[in-house]
Write a protein that holds these residues in place. Structure first.
Motif, mmCIF file in Angstrom:
data_model
loop_
_atom_site.group_PDB
_atom_site.id
_atom_site.type_symbol
_atom_site.label_atom_id
_atom_site.label_comp_id
_atom_site.label_asym_id
_atom_site.label_seq_id
_atom_site.Cartn_x
_atom_site.Cartn_y
_atom_site.Cartn_z
ATOM 1 N N SER A 1 78.013 42.363 32.928
ATOM 2 C CA SER A 1 77.704 40.946 32.722
ATOM 3 C C SER A 1 76.214 40.685 32.892
ATOM 4 C CB SER A 1 78.508 40.095 33.710
ATOM 5 O OG SER A 1 79.893 40.346 33.603
ATOM 6 N N CYS A 2 75.604 41.351 33.851
ATOM 7 C CA CYS A 2 74.161 41.193 34.077
ATOM 8 C C CYS A 2 73.359 41.716 32.887
ATOM 9 C CB CYS A 2 73.746 41.937 35.346
ATOM 10 S SG CYS A 2 74.303 41.176 36.884
ATOM 11 N N MET A 3 73.755 42.876 32.355
ATOM 12 C CA MET A 3 73.025 43.433 31.211
ATOM 13 C C MET A 3 73.108 42.502 30.004
ATOM 14 S SD MET A 3 71.647 46.150 32.400
ATOM 15 C CE MET A 3 71.532 45.142 33.895
ATOM 16 N N ALA A 4 74.295 41.950 29.771
ATOM 17 C CA ALA A 4 74.453 41.028 28.645
ATOM 18 C C ALA A 4 73.577 39.796 28.820
ATOM 19 C CB ALA A 4 75.920 40.625 28.511
ATOM 20 N N ALA A 5 73.500 39.274 30.039
ATOM 21 C CA ALA A 5 72.657 38.099 30.296
ATOM 22 C C ALA A 5 71.186 38.428 30.076
ATOM 23 C CB ALA A 5 72.894 37.605 31.721
ATOM 24 N N SER A 6 70.759 39.608 30.513
ATOM 25 C CA SER A 6 69.356 39.995 30.333
ATOM 26 C C SER A 6 69.004 40.132 28.866
ATOM 27 C CB SER A 6 69.075 41.315 31.064
ATOM 28 O OG SER A 6 68.987 41.106 32.456
ATOM 29 N N GLU A 7 69.927 40.677 28.067
ATOM 30 C CA GLU A 7 69.651 40.814 26.636
ATOM 31 C C GLU A 7 69.584 39.450 25.946
ATOM 32 O OE1 GLU A 7 72.214 43.923 24.931
ATOM 33 O OE2 GLU A 7 70.352 45.053 25.094
ATOM 34 N N ARG A 8 70.442 38.526 26.371
ATOM 35 C CA ARG A 8 70.368 37.165 25.805
ATOM 36 C C ARG A 8 69.023 36.534 26.127
ATOM 37 N NH1 ARG A 8 75.769 36.847 27.773
ATOM 38 N NH2 ARG A 8 75.063 35.699 29.622
ATOM 39 N N ASP A 9 68.579 36.700 27.349
ATOM 40 C CA ASP A 9 67.307 36.101 27.749
ATOM 41 C C ASP A 9 66.133 36.755 27.025
ATOM 42 O OD1 ASP A 9 68.690 34.440 29.418
ATOM 43 O OD2 ASP A 9 68.180 35.501 31.272
ATOM 44 N N LEU A 10 66.197 38.080 26.821
ATOM 45 C CA LEU A 10 65.119 38.745 26.101
ATOM 46 C C LEU A 10 65.085 38.298 24.637
ATOM 47 C CD1 LEU A 10 62.802 40.742 26.050
ATOM 48 C CD2 LEU A 10 64.463 42.582 25.648
ATOM 49 N N ALA A 11 66.266 38.142 24.027
ATOM 50 C CA ALA A 11 66.317 37.641 22.651
ATOM 51 C C ALA A 11 65.706 36.241 22.569
ATOM 52 C CB ALA A 11 67.757 37.622 22.159
ATOM 53 N N TYR A 12 65.975 35.418 23.586
ATOM 54 C CA TYR A 12 65.372 34.078 23.649
ATOM 55 C C TYR A 12 63.847 34.179 23.678
ATOM 56 C CZ TYR A 12 63.468 30.058 26.206
ATOM 57 O OH TYR A 12 62.693 29.009 26.627
ATOM 58 N N MET B 1 61.923 36.604 22.606
ATOM 59 C CA MET B 1 61.397 37.100 21.341
ATOM 60 C C MET B 1 61.448 36.023 20.256
ATOM 61 S SD MET B 1 63.121 40.883 21.673
ATOM 62 C CE MET B 1 62.289 41.760 20.375
ATOM 63 N N ASP B 2 62.489 35.208 20.265
ATOM 64 C CA ASP B 2 62.568 34.089 19.312
ATOM 65 C C ASP B 2 61.430 33.098 19.545
ATOM 66 O OD1 ASP B 2 64.782 35.044 17.977
ATOM 67 O OD2 ASP B 2 66.203 33.933 19.216
ATOM 68 N N GLN B 3 61.164 32.798 20.816
ATOM 69 C CA GLN B 3 60.083 31.872 21.144
ATOM 70 C C GLN B 3 58.732 32.440 20.722
ATOM 71 O OE1 GLN B 3 60.411 28.673 22.627
ATOM 72 N NE2 GLN B 3 62.546 29.088 22.038
ATOM 73 N N ILE C 1 58.585 48.455 22.925
ATOM 74 C CA ILE C 1 57.319 47.740 22.753
ATOM 75 C C ILE C 1 57.406 47.049 21.402
ATOM 76 C CG2 ILE C 1 54.819 47.918 22.582
ATOM 77 C CD1 ILE C 1 54.976 50.471 24.256
ATOM 78 N N TRP C 2 57.263 45.749 21.404
ATOM 79 C CA TRP C 2 57.521 44.920 20.226
ATOM 80 C C TRP C 2 56.405 43.908 20.060
ATOM 81 C CZ3 TRP C 2 58.233 39.593 20.383
ATOM 82 C CH2 TRP C 2 58.740 38.988 19.212
ATOM 83 N N GLY C 3 56.043 43.627 18.813
ATOM 84 C CA GLY C 3 55.054 42.603 18.528
ATOM 85 C C GLY C 3 55.659 41.458 17.746
ATOM 86 N N ASN C 4 55.215 40.231 18.017
ATOM 87 C CA ASN C 4 55.733 39.087 17.249
ATOM 88 C C ASN C 4 55.161 39.113 15.831
ATOM 89 O OD1 ASN C 4 53.111 38.249 17.641
ATOM 90 N ND2 ASN C 4 53.638 36.221 18.421
ATOM 91 N N ALA C 5 55.559 38.133 15.054
ATOM 92 C CA ALA C 5 55.161 38.136 13.642
ATOM 93 C C ALA C 5 53.647 38.173 13.493
ATOM 94 C CB ALA C 5 55.747 36.912 12.938
ATOM 95 N N ALA C 6 52.938 37.402 14.320
ATOM 96 C CA ALA C 6 51.475 37.379 14.228
ATOM 97 C C ALA C 6 50.883 38.737 14.579
ATOM 98 C CB ALA C 6 50.928 36.302 15.158
ATOM 99 N N ALA C 7 51.446 39.410 15.566
ATOM 100 C CA ALA C 7 50.950 40.729 15.947
ATOM 101 C C ALA C 7 51.266 41.763 14.870
ATOM 102 C CB ALA C 7 51.564 41.153 17.281
ATOM 103 N N ARG C 8 52.474 41.677 14.296
ATOM 104 C CA ARG C 8 52.854 42.646 13.268
ATOM 105 C C ARG C 8 51.995 42.488 12.018
ATOM 106 N NH1 ARG C 8 58.018 41.036 15.043
ATOM 107 N NH2 ARG C 8 58.435 39.866 13.122
ATOM 108 N N SER C 9 51.584 41.273 11.729
ATOM 109 C CA SER C 9 50.750 41.053 10.546
ATOM 110 C C SER C 9 49.377 41.686 10.705
ATOM 111 C CB SER C 9 50.591 39.548 10.279
ATOM 112 O OG SER C 9 49.806 38.937 11.298
ATOM 113 N N LEU C 10 48.987 41.959 11.969
ATOM 114 C CA LEU C 10 47.706 42.597 12.248
ATOM 115 C C LEU C 10 47.844 44.111 12.372
ATOM 116 C CD1 LEU C 10 46.342 40.069 14.889
ATOM 117 C CD2 LEU C 10 45.560 40.349 12.538
ATOM 118 N N GLY C 11 49.059 44.613 12.135
ATOM 119 C CA GLY C 11 49.267 46.054 12.236
ATOM 120 C C GLY C 11 49.494 46.534 13.649
#
Length: 644
Positions: free
Chosen positions: A481-492, A494-496, A547-557
Motif C-alpha cells: 500500500s505504501c509503494m502504491a501511494a508513493s508512485e501516485r505521489d511521484l506521478a503527481y 511529474m504531471d505538475q 532520472i527524468w526530465g520534464n518537457a522543457a528539459a527534454r526539449s533541451l536534450g
C-alpha cells in the motif's frame, strides 16, 4: 553518649549481629572470598545469558574460545562496576540490569531493522527514539525469559550479599579507606582493560570477524560483547596503502579526464541550454523498493512501475545497489551526496554521526559552484542523524525539517500513516521552484513509508491486499500500500513539472529495502540468508531509480536515455550520473567517479561488480584491484585528507 549510624545490609559491619568468634576469623575470610567469587562468576554468567537471549532466542552455541573472550570482556566490565559500587548487591544487580537492557534493546533493533546494535548506533539514540512511534514494543518470549532470569539472580544476590555477622562496625576512617580502596581498584581495572583493548586486534587475536551483510549471524555465532568490541575497533578510518594528498589529487584529475576528455572534468551544457540551467530535484524515497524481484512475487501487485520507467515516460533508470538494509537511511544519503562508498569504510559505520564534512566533496557543493541555490527537505526532526549540522557542512544553503511542515495550514491533512506524505514534500519543492530566482537543487528525503508495518496504518480506502497468499502478511499488505501511494505521489509531481515552463530534472531512488527483507528472502529462496552467494546477498540491497526530465528539459536534450548509461549502478555513482544527465560539468571529483564506473560498475559495503558482470567479495580478485585502490585513496583524500 555518642550516637552511631546504623549500617545498611549492603555495608560491612551491619549492627544487630552477634560478634564473630576470634578463632574463626580465617574461616570467615575464606567464606567471604568464596561468596565474592560466587557473586562475580554468577553475575557474569547471568549477564552473558540475558545479553544473548533476546537476540538469539536461546543461549548461543559459541566455540570455547569465543565463549571465553565474551566472558572475559564481561568479567572486566563487572569488576569495574562492582568495585566502583563498593562491592554491594546493588552494584552487582546494576551490571546484570545493564546487560538485560542491552540485550532487550538488541532484540528490538534486530526485529525492526534486521540486524543488531553496532557501536555507531549509540551516537544515534535520539534518531532512534524519534522514529520509533510506528513500531510495536510488545516483549518477546526470550525477552521475558531474560528478565525472569535477571530477577531470579537478584533474589540469589539478596541471599549471598545480605546482612551477615562481621564483628563491630568500622569507624568512619576505615569506611572512607575502604571506599577509596575500592574506587582505586576499579580505576586500575578500567585502565588495564582499556590498555589491553587498545593493543589487541580482536579480529585477529580472537578470530572474530563480523560479516557486514550478516551482522546478526556473526553476533549469534561469536557473541554480542565480542562482536560489538570488534566493530568499535573498525570505526576509525585508516589511510589506505599508498595514500598521500598529492597522489589523491593526481588520481582525481586523471579520472576526470578519462571520463570526459574535458580539462574541467565535465561536459559543456547542451546546445541551446546555455543560460537555462535546469532545476534539479533529487528524491530519496523512504524504503522504496521493488520486492517483486523475489521468486514467487513476480508480476504481483507489489511490483513498482518504476521498473518499466514510471507510467511509460522516457527516463534513465534501473536498479541501484545501496549499503543499508531495514534502516540506516543516513548511509544512503551519505553515498549519494558525497560519491563515497561504505565499501571503503566497513560495516557498522554511520559517517553522519562520526565524521565532519566541512570541506568534503559533495553534490550540493558541486551544484553550488555552478550557481545553484541548494535546499534540503526532510519532514522529521532536524537533529535526526545530525542532519541539521551535516547538511550545512555538505554545502546546503537551507534545510526545511518538520518545523516547516507544522507551520503550514492543513498540516494534519498532509499526513499519511501519521507521517508527512511524499506529496506534501513535493508541494514544498514545487513552491521552491515557483519562488526561485535562479536554478535550484532540492534534495528531498521522504518519510511516509518508514517502518514498522504492523499494525497497519494506511487508510482503508488506500489499502492493498497482496495477491500472493503464500507471502501475504500484515506487513506485506502495508508495504504494498505504501509503494502504491508513493508512485501516485511521484506521478503527481511529474504531471505538475510537465506544466512548468522551466526545465526540471528529477532523480528518484529508494534508500533501502524494509527490515523484513531477510525473512522475505528466506521464504522466497527457501534458504537462510547466511552463506548464500554474493549475487543473492545483493538482492536485499537493491532499490529502483530513475532520472527524468520534464518537457522543457527534454526539449533541451537533457535527461535523454539514449545518451546516459542506466542499468545497474550504485549510490556512490548516482550523483555523477545525475550531473551528466543534466548536461552539467562534473568537476574532478564526480568526473573521477564516472571514469571509475567504467571499471567497477557498482560497489557497496558487501562487494563490487566487475566488468565481466560478476559480483565479487572484497577479498576476491575481479581484475580491478588498481581501480579499487585508486578509489580508496581518492575517497580518503576527499573525506579525511587535507581538504576535509
Amino acid at each position: 553518649m555518642t550516637a552511631t549510624r546504623p549500617h545498611t545490609p549492603d555495608e560491612p559491619g551491619a549492627t544487630g549481629q552477634a560478634p564473630r568468634p576470634a578463632g574463626t576469623a580465617a574461616a570467615w575470610r575464606v567464606a567471604g572470598a568464596l561468596r565474592e567469587a560466587a557473586v562475580a562468576v554468577g553475575s557474569v554468567l547471568v549477564g552473558f545469558a540475558v545479553l544473548e537471549l533476546p537476540l538469539a532466542g536461546a543461549l548461543p552455541s559459541l566455540s570455547p574460545e569465543h565463549l571465553a573472550w565474551n566472558l572475559a570482556a564481561l568479567g572486566l566490565l563487572f569488576a569495574v562496576a562492582y568495585l566502583a559500587g563498593q562491592r554491594t548487591r546493588t552494584a552487582a544487580m546494576a551490571f546484570v540490569g545493564a546487560c538485560l537492557l542491552a540485550g532487550v534493546a538488541n532484540g528490538y533493533v534486530t526485529l525492526f531493522k534486521g540486524q543488531p546494535i553496532v557501536p555507531a548506533d549509540l551516537f544515534a539514540l535520539g534518531t532512534a527514539a524519534a522514529v520509533s512511534g510506528g513500531y510495536s514494543f510488545w516483549p518477546t518470549g526470550p525477552m521475558m525469559l531474560a528478565a525472569a532470569l535477571a530477577a531470579g539472580w537478584g533474589l540469589v544476590l539478596a541471599k549471598l550479599l545480605g546482612p551477615r555477622p562481621t564483628g563491630k562496625a568500622p569507624v568512619r576512617g576505615e569506611r572512607t579507606a575502604r571506599v577509596l580502596c575500592n574506587l582505586g581498584a576499579a580505576a586500575l581495572v578500567a585502565v588495564g582493560a582499556f590498555g589491553l583493548y587498545s593493543q589487541a586486534d580482536i579480529a585477529v587475536d580472537a578470530e572474530c570477524e563480523v560479516d557486514v551483510w550478516d551482522v546478526r549471524g556473526s553476533y549469534e555465532r561469536q557473541g554480542t560483547a565480542l562482536c560489538f568490541l570488534e566493530r568499535m575497533q573498525e570505526i576509525a578510518p585508516e589511510p589506505p596503502a599508498g595514500y598521500s594528498p598529492a597522489y589523491a589529487a593526481e588520481l582525481r584529475a586523471a579520472g576526470a579526464l578519462i571520463a570526459s576528455g574535458d580539462p574541467e572534468g565535465g561536459s559543456p551544457a547542451p546546445d541551446g541550454a546555455e543560460g537555462a540551467l535546469p532545476h534539479v530535484i533529487a528524491i530519496m524515497d523512504e524504503t522504496f523498493s521493488d520486492l517483486s524481484a523475489y521468486p514467487g512475487l513476480e508480476g504481483s501487485n507489489i511490483e513498482t512501475s518504476l521498473a518499466n520507467s514510471l507510467m511509460g515516460r522516457a527516463a534513465i533508470g534501473g536498479s541501484v545497489v545501496v549499503s543499508a538494509l531495514g534502516g540506516g537511511t543516513c548511509n544512503s544519503e551519505f553515498e549519494f551526496l558525497t560519491g563515497a562508498s561504505l565499501g571503503n569504510l566497513g560495516g557498522g559505520v554511520y559517517p553522519y554521526v562520526l565524521y565532519g564534512f566541512k570541506d568534503a566533496d559533495s553534490l550540493p557543493r558541486a551544484f553550488g559552484e555552478l550557481g545553484y541555490r541548494t535546499r534540503a527537505i526532510h519532514p522529521a526532526e532536524g537533529s535526526n542523524w545530525r542532519r541539521d549540522a551535516v547538511y550545512a557542512q555538505l554545502g546546503f544553503d537551507a534545510f526545511d525539517d518538520i518545523a516547516t511542515f507544522k507551520s503550514q495550514p492543513g498540516y494534519d491533512e498532509s499526513l499519511f500513516r501519521g507521517l508527512v506524505s511524499d506529496r506534501a514534500t513535493y508541494d514544498l519543492a514545487l513552491a521552491m521552484l515557483d519562488e526561485a530566482d535562479g536554478p535550484q537543487f532540492v534534495f528531498d528525503v521522504t518519510i511516509q513509508n518508514h517502518g514498522g508495518y504492523d499494525p497497519a496504518l494506511v487508510p482503508d480506502e488506500q489499502r492493498l491486499a497482496l495477491d500472493r497468499d503464500a507471502f501475504r502478511t500484515t506487513e506485506m499488505d502495508e508495504f504494498a500500500s505504501c509503494m502504491a501511494a508513493s508512485e501516485r505521489d511521484l506521478a503527481y509531481l511529474m504531471d505538475q513539472l510537465d506544466q512548468q515552463p522551466d526545465p526540471v530534472v528529477v532523480c528518484f531512488f529508494g534508500d533501502h529495502q524494509p527490515g523484513f527483507a531477510n525473512d522475505l528472502f528466506e521464504r522466497a529462496y527457501g534458504t537462510a540468508v547466511e552463506g548464500v552467494p554474493l549475487e543473492q546477498v545483493q538482492e536485499r540491497f537493491r532499490t529502483p531509480y530513475l532520472i527524468w526530465g520534464n518537457a522543457a528539459a527534454r526539449s533541451l536534450g537533457m535527461a535523454d536515455p539514449a545518451t546516459v548509461a542506466g542499468g545497474t549502478t550504485s549510490l556512490n555513482y548516482l550523483g555523477a550520473t545525475l550531473l551528466e544527465a543534466c548536461g552539467l560539468p562534473m568537476g574532478e571529483h564526480f568526473g573521477f567517479l564516472q571514469a571509475l564506473r567504467q571499471q567497477v560498475p557498482a560497489i557497496n559495503m558487501n562487494g563490487y561488480l566487475a566488468p565481466d558482470g560478476q559480483w565479487y567479495w572484497f577479498d576476491q580478485d575481479g581484475g580491478v584491484a588498481d581501480a579499487l585502490q585508486a578509489y580508496a585513496i581518492v575517497q580518503y583524500g576527499s573525506l579525511f585528507g587535507q581538504r576535509g
